[in-house]
Write a protein that holds these residues in place. Structure first.
Motif, PDB file in Angstrom:
ATOM      1  N   GLY A  71       0.627  -0.890   0.350  1.00  0.00           N
ATOM      2  CA  GLY A  71       0.234   0.093  -0.216  1.00  0.00           C
ATOM      3  C   GLY A  71       0.778   1.463   0.327  1.00  0.00           C
ATOM      4  O   GLY A  71       0.505   2.199  -0.178  1.00  0.00           O
ATOM      5  N   PHE A  72       2.106   0.739  -0.306  1.00  0.00           N
ATOM      6  CA  PHE A  72       2.454   2.413   0.459  1.00  0.00           C
ATOM      7  C   PHE A  72       2.685   2.944  -1.213  1.00  0.00           C
ATOM      8  O   PHE A  72       2.722   3.958  -0.858  1.00  0.00           O
ATOM      9  CB  PHE A  72       4.378   2.183   0.474  1.00  0.00           C
ATOM     10  N   GLY A  73       3.277   2.460  -2.483  1.00  0.00           N
ATOM     11  CA  GLY A  73       2.685   2.938  -3.938  1.00  0.00           C
ATOM     12  C   GLY A  73       1.286   4.078  -4.137  1.00  0.00           C
ATOM     13  O   GLY A  73       0.888   4.778  -3.998  1.00  0.00           O
ATOM     14  N   SER A  74       0.242   3.140  -3.555  1.00  0.00           N
ATOM     15  CA  SER A  74      -1.333   3.642  -3.459  1.00  0.00           C
ATOM     16  C   SER A  74      -1.650   5.016  -2.979  1.00  0.00           C
ATOM     17  O   SER A  74      -2.199   5.920  -3.381  1.00  0.00           O
ATOM     18  CB  SER A  74      -2.338   2.401  -3.607  1.00  0.00           C
ATOM     19  N   GLU A  75      -0.890   5.065  -1.684  1.00  0.00           N
ATOM     20  CA  GLU A  75      -1.169   5.639  -0.521  1.00  0.00           C
ATOM     21  C   GLU A  75      -0.059   7.260  -0.557  1.00  0.00           C
ATOM     22  O   GLU A  75      -0.597   8.257  -0.946  1.00  0.00           O
ATOM     23  CB  GLU A  75      -0.645   5.325   0.753  1.00  0.00           C
ATOM     24  N   SER A  76       0.868   6.710  -1.309  1.00  0.00           N
ATOM     25  CA  SER A  76       1.720   7.657  -2.244  1.00  0.00           C
ATOM     26  C   SER A  76       1.315   8.249  -2.508  1.00  0.00           C
ATOM     27  O   SER A  76       1.544   9.466  -3.272  1.00  0.00           O
ATOM     28  CB  SER A  76       3.267   7.540  -2.446  1.00  0.00           C
ATOM     29  N   LEU A  77       0.430   8.025  -4.087  1.00  0.00           N
ATOM     30  CA  LEU A  77       0.275   8.567  -5.583  1.00  0.00           C
ATOM     31  C   LEU A  77      -0.622   9.002  -5.089  1.00  0.00           C
ATOM     32  O   LEU A  77      -1.340   9.828  -5.017  1.00  0.00           O
ATOM     33  CB  LEU A  77      -0.552   7.260  -5.989  1.00  0.00           C
ATOM     34  N   SER A  78      -1.924   8.636  -3.866  1.00  0.00           N
ATOM     35  CA  SER A  78      -2.864   9.626  -2.845  1.00  0.00           C
ATOM     36  C   SER A  78      -2.621  10.546  -2.913  1.00  0.00           C
ATOM     37  O   SER A  78      -3.134  12.140  -2.976  1.00  0.00           O
ATOM     38  CB  SER A  78      -3.526   8.725  -2.226  1.00  0.00           C
ATOM     39  N   LEU A  79      -1.696  10.658  -2.141  1.00  0.00           N
ATOM     40  CA  LEU A  79      -1.243  11.920  -1.367  1.00  0.00           C
ATOM     41  C   LEU A  79      -0.972  12.845  -2.672  1.00  0.00           C
ATOM     42  O   LEU A  79      -0.866  14.244  -2.897  1.00  0.00           O
ATOM     43  CB  LEU A  79       0.354  11.901  -0.187  1.00  0.00           C
ATOM     44  N   LEU A  80       0.403  12.540  -3.839  1.00  0.00           N
ATOM     45  CA  LEU A  80       0.791  13.009  -3.947  1.00  0.00           C
ATOM     46  C   LEU A  80       0.013  14.304  -5.385  1.00  0.00           C
ATOM     47  O   LEU A  80      -0.148  14.682  -5.602  1.00  0.00           O
ATOM     48  CB  LEU A  80       1.497  12.765  -5.573  1.00  0.00           C
ATOM     49  N   CYS A  81      -1.373  13.798  -6.036  1.00  0.00           N
ATOM     50  CA  CYS A  81      -2.185  13.908  -6.488  1.00  0.00           C
ATOM     51  C   CYS A  81      -2.957  15.022  -5.598  1.00  0.00           C
ATOM     52  O   CYS A  81      -3.719  15.993  -6.576  1.00  0.00           O
ATOM     53  CB  CYS A  81      -3.599  12.408  -6.645  1.00  0.00           C
ATOM     54  N   ASP A  82      -3.167  14.827  -4.446  1.00  0.00           N
ATOM     55  CA  ASP A  82      -4.030  15.477  -3.453  1.00  0.00           C
ATOM     56  C   ASP A  82      -3.334  16.869  -3.428  1.00  0.00           C
ATOM     57  O   ASP A  82      -3.679  18.475  -3.757  1.00  0.00           O
ATOM     58  CB  ASP A  82      -4.195  15.217  -2.451  1.00  0.00           C
ATOM     59  N   TYR A  83      -2.361  17.004  -3.504  1.00  0.00           N
ATOM     60  CA  TYR A  83      -1.124  17.768  -3.391  1.00  0.00           C
ATOM     61  C   TYR A  83      -1.131  19.093  -4.343  1.00  0.00           C
ATOM     62  O   TYR A  83      -1.175  19.760  -4.623  1.00  0.00           O
ATOM     63  CB  TYR A  83       0.711  17.319  -2.967  1.00  0.00           C
TER      64      TYR A  83
END
Length: 176
Positions: free
Chosen positions: A105-117
């Motif tokens: 889940g590291f990649g998925s959560e990172s992607l979600s955080l970056l998209c929000d940013y």
């Protein structure tokens, strides 16, 4: 920055201490297919890159962040690149360096955080990614984060003498 902190990971700027981590990733031939790299990078060049990583995203049109576990261990890199301020779009690339850290889940959560940013702080309208057609794990990460498969680029990348197709994924902000 709260936008870049999740339950499993947080994203942070590059630090001088990341030299060996980035050097190892950039010189791992297993990753060259997805990064279009064709030759090794010296520690000197990577040190220069890290020293300039503080420059404004609108100036250099890219941003590289380190993906860290909650305990601070770096597990990968996530990039915003090819920023087009006029069109309010940018590409995203993500890499979890070690196989043992994948599918957690590291990649998925990172992607979600970056998209929000990207949508909240950079004011982007859309982000996109290019994923080699045989990279099912990456396709799943993007699809699970709301990206849509919008086009196939036939014989797009040449690697080790073979052409590979590449999917274009796109996420359009619902904020106008």
């Amino acid at each position: 920055m709260l936008t870049l902190k999740g339950e499993k990971v947080y994203l942070r700027a590059l630090e001088p201490e990341d030299l060996d981590f980035v050097h190892k990733i950039e010189n791992n031939e297993d990753f060259w297919e997805i990064s279009t790299t064709q030759s090794p990078y010296s520690k000197f060049l990577i040190r220069q890159y890290i020293e300039n990583a503080h420059r404004d995203i609108y100036d250099i049109r890219q941003l590289r962040l380190v993906i860290c576990t909650k305990r601070g261990r770096p597990v990968g890199l996530i990039d915003v690149f090819d920023l087009e301020p006029r069109d309010k779009r940018a590409a995203i690339g993500i890499l979890i360096a070690n196989k043992k850290d994948r599918k957690k889940g590291f990649g998925s959560e990172s992607l979600s955080l970056l998209c929000d940013y990207c949508f909240t702080h950079l004011g982007l309208h859309q982000v996109y990614a290019n994923v080699t057609a045989n990279n099912g794990d990456s396709m799943k990460v993007f699809e699970n984060n709301g990206f849509r498969k919008v086009g196939l680029k036939k014989d797009w990348t040449l690697f080790n003498g073979k052409y590979k197709d590449e999917w274009l994924y796109q996420l359009v902000s619902n904020v106008h």
